[in-house]
Scaffold this active site. Structure first.
Site, mmCIF file in Angstrom:
data_model
loop_
_atom_site.group_PDB
_atom_site.id
_atom_site.type_symbol
_atom_site.label_atom_id
_atom_site.label_comp_id
_atom_site.label_asym_id
_atom_site.label_seq_id
_atom_site.Cartn_x
_atom_site.Cartn_y
_atom_site.Cartn_z
ATOM 1 N N ASP A 189 58.898 -7.182 -58.484
ATOM 2 C CA ASP A 189 57.746 -8.099 -58.406
ATOM 3 C C ASP A 189 57.360 -8.335 -56.949
ATOM 4 O O ASP A 189 56.179 -8.319 -56.589
ATOM 5 C CB ASP A 189 58.031 -9.424 -59.140
ATOM 6 N N ASP A 240 50.945 4.134 -58.765
ATOM 7 C CA ASP A 240 49.495 4.023 -58.956
ATOM 8 C C ASP A 240 48.909 2.939 -58.055
ATOM 9 O O ASP A 240 47.819 3.102 -57.491
ATOM 10 C CB ASP A 240 49.158 3.706 -60.424
ATOM 11 N N LYS A 286 65.168 -4.620 -60.411
ATOM 12 C CA LYS A 286 65.060 -6.019 -60.848
ATOM 13 C C LYS A 286 66.473 -6.481 -61.196
ATOM 14 O O LYS A 286 66.775 -6.893 -62.324
ATOM 15 C CB LYS A 286 64.099 -6.073 -62.057
ATOM 16 N N ASP A 346 56.128 4.159 -62.082
ATOM 17 C CA ASP A 346 54.844 4.469 -62.710
ATOM 18 C C ASP A 346 53.786 3.503 -62.185
ATOM 19 O O ASP A 346 52.699 3.886 -61.728
ATOM 20 C CB ASP A 346 55.020 4.324 -64.227
ATOM 21 N N TYR A 371 61.284 4.515 -70.985
ATOM 22 C CA TYR A 371 60.392 5.464 -71.661
ATOM 23 C C TYR A 371 61.156 6.413 -72.581
ATOM 24 O O TYR A 371 60.574 7.015 -73.481
ATOM 25 C CB TYR A 371 59.600 6.303 -70.644
#
Ligand code: NAD
Length: 353
Positions: free
Chosen positions: A220, A248, A188, A244, A138
């Site tokens: 994943d 959620d 990852k 993020d 980001y």
């Protein structure tokens, strides 16, 4: 201990008023709490032409902790971007160097039917996700959209420095020590160098916390495990973009947005505490909102910034008690329970406290 109280917009003032009642009750029982209110978001714009007025920021910086309601509303949607309420929130997080975002996903057994997952999978769920908040893809440079070989390409840079990983890892290990001493680092590393470094640094930091059982999981798989068997997790630490998405996902396991608190901490555990939901303009000023996420944010503040574990547990026990009594605001109401207003819920928590 000085608390900056920033109610914000929409349901913000209603829900924060209930949390203030709780803090006042703790203060009258001997906790040395001092509270001061200031406007933020649309309320900041209305008061001073700025979603983060200078006086509000100064108060936040001079306080030990900040309690925030929510910001935003249709009234402010047409403003220029820098003047929008949400910008006030982004700015205060940046100005206060809040790099560690704590997102608990907690499901009280009484509310298990609110989840879309089977009750036996989620009842009693209690996860804490620690998301790095100020780095990663980001913010990494270079970024942009440009023409290469005759077509447009978009690109961002996933980037973490050792020091950025180290400081958020310390926060996560510290939290694991306050909970069940189990930490899962999510990355990852099988395909991303950035994740490889993340994993190495987390393992380094782990040497300082020999009591914490550290595990590693690819993102994943973590996304799958969160819906398959979420109760296997206790504390999860991860980077900004993975966090993020996973935070959620985890919050929706509980099915009730009005119940979830959050915290954002700096290197000294100074923090900003807020419910994860927004300003809910559709139900604002109707005394309908669920104040429990905000009240539970105060419990987090007691635990993580003010080191008042007993007060944190008192608040959490009071919330459990009102749920056990069958009291529900409209958002979590089911047949056979008793529907109460925002202020009635606040009063009930106060009585239970
Ligand atoms: P929202 O979270 O405000 O509302 C989503 C839905 O959940 C609505 O139906 C709302 O009534 C309900 N809801 C939310 N909190 C509730 C509570 N405590 N009790 C009962 N019901 C509750 O999200 P949205 O509708 O997408 O956004 C509304 C405004 O809030 C926008 O201006 C948005 O930018 C802002 N927002 C602010 C924050 C924040 O301050 N941290 C976060 C998200 C959205």
């Amino acid at each position: 201990m000085k608390i900056a109280v920033l109610p914000g917009d929409g349901i913000g003032p209603e829900i924060v008023a209930q949390a203030v009642k709780v803090m006042k009750a703790l203060a009258s029982d001997g906790l040395k709490l001092e509270m001061e209110e200031a406007p933020i978001g649309g309320a900041g714009y209305d008061a001073a032409g700025d979603p983060l007025p200078a006086t509000t920021l100064a108060l936040a910086k001079a306080s030990d902790a900040v309690l925030l309601g929510a910001v935003g509303g249709p009234k402010y949607d047409a403003l220029d971007r820098p003047l929008r309420p949400e910008r006030g929130l982004l700015r205060i997080r940046k100005e206060m160097n809040l790099f560690a975002n704590l997102r608990p996903a907690l499901l009280y057994p009484e509310l298990a039917s609110a989840s879309t997952l089977r009750p036996e999978v989620v009842a009693g769920l209690d996860i804490m996700i620690v998301r790095e908040l100020t780095g990663d893809v980001y913010f990494g440079q270079p970024r942009g959209i440009e023409v290469r070989d005759g077509e447009r390409v978009g690109f961002n840079t996933m980037l973490y420095s050792e020091s950025e990983v180290r400081r958020v890892a310390h926060v996560a290990f510290g939290i694991a020590m306050k909970r069940n001493k189990k930490l899962c680092s999510v990355e990852k590393a099988n395909v991303l160098e950035c994740s490889e470094l993340w994993k190495e640094v987390v393992i380094e930091v782990a040497r300082k916390y020999p009591e914490v059982e550290l595990s590693h999981m690819y993102v994943d798989n973590a996304a799958m495990q969160l819906v398959r068997n979420p109760k296997q997790f206790d504390v999860i630490v991860t980077g900004n973009i993975f966090g993020d998405i996973l935070s959620d996902e985890a919050s929706m396991l509980t099915g009730s947005i009005g119940m979830l608190a959050s915290a954002s901490l700096d290197a000294n555990n100074k923090g900003l505490y807020e419910p994860i939901h927004g300003s809910a303009p559709d139900i604002a000023e109707k005394n309908l909102a669920n104040p429990l996420a905000t009240i539970l944010s105060v419990a987090m503040m007691m635990r993580y910034t003010l080191n008042q574990e007993a007060a944190a547990q008192r608040i959490e026990a009071a919330v459990k008690k009102v749920l056990a009594q069958g009291l529900r605001t409209a958002d979590i109401y089911t047949e056979g329970t008793k529907k109460v207003s925002c202020s009635e819920m606040g009063d009930a928590v106060l009585a239970a406290l």
